[in-house]
Motif scaffolding. Structure first.
Motif, PDB file in Angstrom:
ATOM      1  N   THR A 197       0.819  -1.210   0.000  1.00 19.57           N
ATOM      2  CA  THR A 197       0.000   0.000   0.000  1.00 19.57           C
ATOM      3  C   THR A 197       0.855   1.264   0.000  1.00 19.57           C
ATOM      4  OG1 THR A 197      -1.754  -1.134   1.169  1.00 19.57           O
ATOM      5  CG2 THR A 197      -1.795   1.268   1.229  1.00 19.57           C
ATOM      6  N   ARG A 198       1.910   1.266   0.803  1.00 18.78           N
ATOM      7  CA  ARG A 198       2.759   2.449   0.896  1.00 18.78           C
ATOM      8  C   ARG A 198       3.341   2.808  -0.460  1.00 18.78           C
ATOM      9  NH1 ARG A 198       7.894   1.938   4.753  1.00 18.78           N
ATOM     10  NH2 ARG A 198       7.952  -0.015   3.595  1.00 18.78           N
ATOM     11  N   ALA A 199       3.924   1.806  -1.151  1.00 21.29           N
ATOM     12  CA  ALA A 199       4.544   2.059  -2.443  1.00 21.29           C
ATOM     13  C   ALA A 199       3.513   2.470  -3.481  1.00 21.29           C
ATOM     14  CB  ALA A 199       5.294   0.810  -2.908  1.00 21.29           C
ATOM     15  N   VAL A 200       2.368   1.793  -3.493  1.00 15.74           N
ATOM     16  CA  VAL A 200       1.330   2.117  -4.469  1.00 15.74           C
ATOM     17  C   VAL A 200       0.771   3.514  -4.230  1.00 15.74           C
ATOM     18  CG1 VAL A 200      -0.966   1.481  -5.286  1.00 15.74           C
ATOM     19  CG2 VAL A 200       0.748  -0.294  -4.902  1.00 15.74           C
ATOM     20  N   ALA A 201       0.631   3.909  -2.957  1.00 16.89           N
ATOM     21  CA  ALA A 201       0.145   5.254  -2.649  1.00 16.89           C
ATOM     22  C   ALA A 201       1.112   6.316  -3.148  1.00 16.89           C
ATOM     23  CB  ALA A 201      -0.071   5.395  -1.144  1.00 16.89           C
ATOM     24  N   ARG A 202       2.408   6.054  -3.006  1.00 15.73           N
ATOM     25  CA  ARG A 202       3.390   7.017  -3.506  1.00 15.73           C
ATOM     26  C   ARG A 202       3.328   7.110  -5.018  1.00 15.73           C
ATOM     27  NH1 ARG A 202       7.073   4.668   0.524  1.00 15.73           N
ATOM     28  NH2 ARG A 202       7.988   3.420  -1.172  1.00 15.73           N
ATOM     29  N   LEU A 203       3.128   5.967  -5.688  1.00 16.04           N
ATOM     30  CA  LEU A 203       2.980   5.999  -7.142  1.00 16.04           C
ATOM     31  C   LEU A 203       1.780   6.830  -7.555  1.00 16.04           C
ATOM     32  CD1 LEU A 203       3.652   2.480  -8.734  1.00 16.04           C
ATOM     33  CD2 LEU A 203       4.862   4.615  -9.174  1.00 16.04           C
ATOM     34  N   GLN A 215      10.803   9.293  -8.656  1.00 20.81           N
ATOM     35  CA  GLN A 215      11.867   8.988  -7.704  1.00 20.81           C
ATOM     36  C   GLN A 215      11.332   8.688  -6.310  1.00 20.81           C
ATOM     37  OE1 GLN A 215      15.468   8.975  -7.900  1.00 20.81           O
ATOM     38  NE2 GLN A 215      15.074   8.712 -10.076  1.00 20.81           N
ATOM     39  N   ARG A 216      10.468   9.541  -5.793  1.00 22.90           N
ATOM     40  CA  ARG A 216      10.022   9.365  -4.414  1.00 22.90           C
ATOM     41  C   ARG A 216       9.127   8.149  -4.241  1.00 22.90           C
ATOM     42  NH1 ARG A 216       9.023  15.777  -3.195  1.00 22.90           N
ATOM     43  NH2 ARG A 216      11.154  16.253  -2.527  1.00 22.90           N
ATOM     44  N   ALA A 217       8.496   7.718  -5.318  1.00 19.45           N
ATOM     45  CA  ALA A 217       7.688   6.512  -5.249  1.00 19.45           C
ATOM     46  C   ALA A 217       8.555   5.265  -5.334  1.00 19.45           C
ATOM     47  CB  ALA A 217       6.657   6.502  -6.377  1.00 19.45           C
ATOM     48  N   VAL A 218       9.551   5.302  -6.194  1.00 12.96           N
ATOM     49  CA  VAL A 218      10.364   4.120  -6.466  1.00 12.96           C
ATOM     50  C   VAL A 218      11.446   3.924  -5.406  1.00 12.96           C
ATOM     51  CG1 VAL A 218      11.987   3.106  -8.127  1.00 12.96           C
ATOM     52  CG2 VAL A 218       9.877   4.198  -8.930  1.00 12.96           C
ATOM     53  N   ARG A 219      12.076   5.003  -4.988  1.00 11.56           N
ATOM     54  CA  ARG A 219      13.148   4.888  -3.986  1.00 11.56           C
ATOM     55  C   ARG A 219      13.088   6.097  -3.042  1.00 11.56           C
ATOM     56  NH1 ARG A 219      18.875   6.328  -6.672  1.00 11.56           N
ATOM     57  NH2 ARG A 219      18.258   8.243  -7.688  1.00 11.56           N
ATOM     58  N   PRO A 220      12.201   6.042  -2.074  1.00 13.49           N
ATOM     59  CA  PRO A 220      11.913   7.207  -1.226  1.00 13.49           C
ATOM     60  C   PRO A 220      13.070   7.683  -0.375  1.00 13.49           C
ATOM     61  CG  PRO A 220      10.838   5.235  -0.373  1.00 13.49           C
ATOM     62  CD  PRO A 220      11.340   4.885  -1.732  1.00 13.49           C
ATOM     63  N   SER A 221      14.095   6.856  -0.176  1.00 13.23           N
ATOM     64  CA  SER A 221      15.237   7.288   0.624  1.00 13.23           C
ATOM     65  C   SER A 221      16.349   7.891  -0.223  1.00 13.23           C
ATOM     66  CB  SER A 221      15.794   6.101   1.424  1.00 13.23           C
ATOM     67  OG  SER A 221      14.834   5.615   2.332  1.00 13.23           O
ATOM     68  N   ALA A 222      16.106   8.026  -1.513  1.00 17.60           N
ATOM     69  CA  ALA A 222      17.109   8.586  -2.416  1.00 17.60           C
ATOM     70  C   ALA A 222      16.524   9.825  -3.092  1.00 17.60           C
ATOM     71  CB  ALA A 222      17.538   7.536  -3.440  1.00 17.60           C
ATOM     72  N   GLY A 223      17.170  10.287  -4.152  1.00 18.12           N
ATOM     73  CA  GLY A 223      16.670  11.471  -4.839  1.00 18.12           C
ATOM     74  C   GLY A 223      17.328  11.662  -6.187  1.00 18.12           C
ATOM     75  N   TYR A 224      16.588  12.225  -7.112  1.00 17.72           N
ATOM     76  CA  TYR A 224      17.100  12.461  -8.467  1.00 17.72           C
ATOM     77  C   TYR A 224      18.280  13.416  -8.429  1.00 17.72           C
ATOM     78  CZ  TYR A 224      16.704  13.049 -13.587  1.00 17.72           C
ATOM     79  OH  TYR A 224      16.927  13.059 -14.940  1.00 17.72           O
ATOM     80  N   GLY A 225      18.110  14.531  -7.726  1.00 14.75           N
ATOM     81  CA  GLY A 225      19.194  15.506  -7.637  1.00 14.75           C
ATOM     82  C   GLY A 225      20.424  14.930  -6.971  1.00 14.75           C
ATOM     83  N   ARG A 226      20.219  14.142  -5.907  1.00 14.20           N
ATOM     84  CA  ARG A 226      21.360  13.547  -5.196  1.00 14.20           C
ATOM     85  C   ARG A 226      22.133  12.592  -6.099  1.00 14.20           C
ATOM     86  NH1 ARG A 226      20.504  11.624   0.777  1.00 14.20           N
ATOM     87  NH2 ARG A 226      21.046  13.823   1.023  1.00 14.20           N
ATOM     88  N   SER A 227      21.416  11.735  -6.829  1.00  9.66           N
ATOM     89  CA  SER A 227      22.102  10.793  -7.710  1.00  9.66           C
ATOM     90  C   SER A 227      22.822  11.520  -8.846  1.00  9.66           C
ATOM     91  CB  SER A 227      21.103   9.779  -8.282  1.00  9.66           C
ATOM     92  OG  SER A 227      20.705   8.865  -7.288  1.00  9.66           O
TER      93      SER A 227
END
Length: 545
Positions: free
Chosen positions: A244-250, A428-440
């Motif tokens: 549910t958490r991942a789907v909600a973020r999507l 990004q926040r849906a797929v890998r919430p502990s990371a970030g596009y700008g950071r990568s």
């Protein structure tokens, strides 16, 4: 040439600076980075810190960072929209060769902000003669700055930019510093002037106006998912029930439908299984030395092919990851202490197997001060001492943006430095919430500036559009990434993100064509491609090109 406008969300200042420098030094296209920063005071080389910094920055939760722009001390923080145009500008004599006309460029930036704020309903706004920036009531007895501007121009490329006070805590500019060294003038914000708008509202007005100036009216825009407010944590909420958490973020990112996990895979997603002698020997060696391969842990469909070819990906620092990315099968739980003997055992496995190309990857170890960087470096050094002819690829985490940790790995000189961007900005926040596009992007830019071969990878079929993939490839090309892998996402369990679409093989051919036309040296793109798929062949192809 379009203006590539990117809203990157909340990004620490030093990470944004690494990305800026990468685009500034290596990029050829027109970029506009839009961000919100944590509390930070920045200053140019000639700033009077004794007079204009009134408190210990750490005491108010802020950093103090020296930068290469002109000007004195300024502030960035939550509620402020910071824009970094990295664009090519005309010289004083026309064209893009010769000395850039910095005065004219600053005027262009000022007018962009003036036009934006006017459209947002701020009427008495303009320039104050002799003082760069944008001001409210500039012709009155009490002008007040609403936007600071500080730029650098070199070889007709620009960096740094502007900071619009939308709704920040103004005490950081009024009580803790003398903003821009101008104690005789006040500062204000849109909120204080009665203009109730969000950062997104400002971006929606500003980006088309910026495209008119730097993109011939054409814009390629990509946004990470917007929060409702600065303290909105719904993108990271736990949710209820499996997945549910991942789907909600999507859903928050605009992806509301997915394929059932029971849906039949297309024929092109069926990889042949080959258990020849070389595959079985590698499996025995890995087991006997107490090692782990990500090939097995992540259920890679190419295990047989890669192992038969003499390429394997060893996963170090344990089998437990401190993150819970929505696509990954690796276990997420409290990790064990690092094994000091692991680098030696990996080197022994590489020797016993006679590997030509060894990939060292890792679980994310956010529990360690250096994120596991020293363990990666030690493994690279152990392999190199034991197997000097083996090419070594380091597939690493973002180290939570820790530049010192990134530098530790770079100092061990892997033949390929690999960090996966994984997906497009919006997801990004849906797929890998502990990371970030700008950071990568910042991590990859830092790695490229250090020299050597830099690699990244994408998985598709999560709800992105092809146009977004092309935009991501353009971003990677602009910071000098040499190799990119693109493959179809496969859902490991019902607890993971659903597959939104099966991407046709012909589309992967298009990804490769577009990516390489943008300047990426080699794009490995097919439905079954994974980050280490054809790793040796990709590196060899790049060296021959």
């Amino acid at each position: 040439m379009p203006l590539r406008a990117r809203w990157l969300g909340r990004v620490p200042y030093r990470e944004a600076l690494d990305l800026q420098v990468g685009l500034f030094e290596l990029g050829r296209e027109q970029h506009l980075l839009l961000v919100e920063h944590d509390h930070v005071f920045t200053h140019g080389p000639s700033a009077d810190l004794v007079r204009n910094v009134l408190v210990d920055p750490a005491s108010v939760g802020a950093e103090l960072v020296r930068v290469s722009r002109g000007g004195d001390v300024t502030y960035h923080g939550p509620g402020q929209l910071v824009g970094y145009p990295i664009v090519t500008v005309a010289s004083k004599y026309g064209g893009t060769s010769g000395m850039a006309d910095m005065v004219a460029y600053v005027c262009v930036v000022e007018q962009l902000i003036i036009d934006t704020l006017t459209k947002l309903g701020l009427t008495d706004v303009g320039r104050l003669v002799g003082y760069p920036g944008v001001w409210v009531a500039p012709n009155s007895s009490a002008p007040r700055k609403v936007c600071a501007i500080g730029v650098k121009v070199s070889r007709n490329r620009t960096m740094h930019g502007f900071a619009i006070n939308v709704a920040p805590d103004l005490s950081y500019m009024r009580d803790y510093i003398v903003a821009c060294g101008l104690g005789q003038f006040g500062v204000t914000s849109l909120a204080e002037e009665g203009i109730d708008v969000s950062l997104k509202d400002v971006c929606d007005v500003l980006i088309p106006l910026a495209a008119e100036r730097w993109g011939d009216g054409v814009v390629d825009r990509a946004d990470v998912a917007w929060r409702k407010s600065a303290d909105d944590l719904s993108l990271f909420s736990q949710g209820k029930g499996p997945g549910t958490r991942a789907v909600a973020r999507l859903a928050r990112a605009g992806v509301s439908e997915g394929l059932s996990i029971q849906s039949r895979k297309p024929e092109w997603m069926r990889a042949p299984l080959r258990l020849d002698a070389s595959v079985l020997e590698l499996k025995r060696t890995v087991r006997s030395l107490g090692l782990v391969t990500v090939c097995e842990e992540a259920g890679c469909p190419n295990l047989s092919e890669c192992w038969s070819d003499g390429t394997a990906t060893f996963m170090i620092l344990g089998e437990r990851c401190t993150r819970a990315c929505g696509f990954c099968l690796v276990d997420t739980s409290k990790p064990l202490a690092p094994d000091a003997a692991e680098p030696t055992r990996v080197a022994e496995a590489v020797a016993q197997l006679g590997l030509r190309h060894a990939v060292i990857t890792m679980v994310a170890r956010d529990d360690l001060a250096d994120g596991g960087a020293q363990a990666v470096a030690a493994t690279i050094e152990a392999i190199r001492q034991r197997n000097p002819t083996t090419a070594i690829e380091a597939l690493v985490s973002d180290f939570k943006g820790n530049a010192s940790a990134i530098d530790v790995v770079l100092a061990s000189h892997p033949d390929v430095y690999n960090h996966n961007i994984e997906t497009v900005a919006r997801l990004q926040r849906a797929v890998r919430p502990s990371a970030g596009y700008g950071r990568s992007m910042a991590a990859l830019a830092r790695a490229k500036r250090a020299g050597g071969t830099v690699k990244s990878g994408l998985i598709v079929g999560l709800g992105e559009t092809d146009a977004e993939v092309f935009g991501c490839l353009a971003d990677l090309a602009s910071i000098g990434v040499d190799i990119v892998t693109i493959g179809q996402y496969l859902r490991p369990t019902t607890h993971h993100l659903p597959v939104a679409r099966w991407v046709e093989p012909a589309t992967f051919v298009d990804y490769k064509r577009i990516g390489e036309s943008l300047g990426i040296g080699h794009v490995e793109s097919s439905p079954l491609t994974r980050s280490s798929y054809h790793a040796r062949q990709a590196a060899d192809a790049l060296s021959l090109s």
